[in-house]
Design an enzyme around this catalytic site. Structure first.
Site, mmCIF file in Angstrom:
data_model
loop_
_atom_site.group_PDB
_atom_site.id
_atom_site.type_symbol
_atom_site.label_atom_id
_atom_site.label_comp_id
_atom_site.label_asym_id
_atom_site.label_seq_id
_atom_site.Cartn_x
_atom_site.Cartn_y
_atom_site.Cartn_z
ATOM 1 C CG ASN A 81 -5.803 1.281 12.309
ATOM 2 O OD1 ASN A 81 -4.556 1.763 11.933
ATOM 3 N ND2 ASN A 81 -6.132 0.671 13.217
ATOM 4 C CB ALA A 104 -8.344 7.720 5.019
ATOM 5 N N GLY A 105 -11.196 7.907 7.261
ATOM 6 C CA GLY A 105 -12.162 8.579 7.474
ATOM 7 C C GLY A 105 -13.519 7.943 7.824
ATOM 8 N N GLY A 165 -8.254 9.075 10.143
ATOM 9 C CA GLY A 165 -8.443 9.111 11.678
ATOM 10 C C GLY A 165 -9.432 9.912 12.209
ATOM 11 C CE LYS A 173 -3.116 2.760 2.593
ATOM 12 N NZ LYS A 173 -3.824 3.032 3.957
#
Length: 257
Positions: free
Chosen positions: A209, A187-188, A161, A100
């Site tokens: 995550n 992301a997000g 995040g 990635k």
């Protein structure tokens, strides 16, 4: 559903949920969350995770790379040179060719530096890497990444995040419609409902995550994300009804008493 195969380059995955390994309390919690999520691929920040010092906890002791696929990433890299060096190191250490790519623009927003990202993508593809690319939600730049040979496009839903969910459905929809490679929202994502929306829109997978690791109960949240991704994918395959701007009674109008 048995024929609904998720494939990235030459890798076939059972789950359409990819899980990050950062921000957990410890590796034991990481392993429990990954198991609960049903994910068979995890991302690993090469620059931040100990994979050499046997005197300290090592992720591979908790997540067997022979049983779960590792996706090395370049988190913390702010130019193409750093990213290239990191991924070349990952290949030398573990033989990983599927990676990635993440080249950040600044430390405040953590938005991708797309100029450096495009540069690194071109080089990595030429070197034989299978590159999954974290990028902005710009449809034209996503198209350019695909042209350069990216194995998957990973547009952000919102800042890394942040937990804000999908902020630009229009751009994401265009990327999905125009792409011939897998689209993985990265992301997000903040809640399982965010991932359901992404899957209902036609995304091939989501990467989560912070939303799991920072939950009060990461294990339960991981399981919730597992279910939400499956539900969203099923809804996409089922084909939703058309939106109407007027009422349409569910009961038949003929034969009324």
């Amino acid at each position: 559903m048995k024929k609904d195969i998720f494939k990235v380059s030459n890798q076939t995955l059972r789950s359409r949920l990819i899980v990050g390994t950062g921000k957990y309390k410890n590796f034991k919690e990481t392993a429990r969350a990954v198991k609960a999520s049903g994910a068979d691929m995890v991302t690993v920040a090469v620059r931040r995770v100990n994979i050499l010092d046997k005197k300290k906890p090592i992720l591979t002791d908790y997540l067997n790379p022979k049983k779960i696929k590792y996706l090395p990433n370049t988190a913390g890299c702010f130019n193409s040179e750093e990213a290239l060096r990191t991924l070349r190191l990952a290949r030398e250490m573990g033989g990983w060719k599927m990676v990635k790519l993440e080249v950040l623009g600044d430390k405040e927003t953590l938005y991708p530096d797309m100029i450096e990202t495009l540069k690194a993508t071109k080089i990595l593809v030429k070197e034989g890497f299978k590159v999954l690319v974290y990028c902005s939600d710009d449809p034209l730049l996503a198209r350019e990444l695909e042209f350069l040979g990216a194995s998957a496009i990973m547009p952000l839903a919102s800042p890394i995040g942040s937990g804000l969910g999908i902020q630009n459905k229009i751009n994401l929809s265009i990327i999905i419609r125009n792409s011939k490679v897998p689209i993985i929202v990265d992301a997000g994502i903040g809640t399982p409902s965010d991932s359901t929306i992404a899957m209902e829109m036609g995304c091939d997978a989501v990467l989560v995550n912070s939303a799991i690791a920072k939950a009060k109960n990461p294990i339960l949240m991981a399981e919730s994300f597992k279910n939400s991704v499956i539900s969203g994918r099923q809804a996409f395959l089922a084909g939703r009804m058309h939106k109407l701007f007027y009422a349409d009674a569910s009961s038949p109008s003929k034969g009324l008493i």
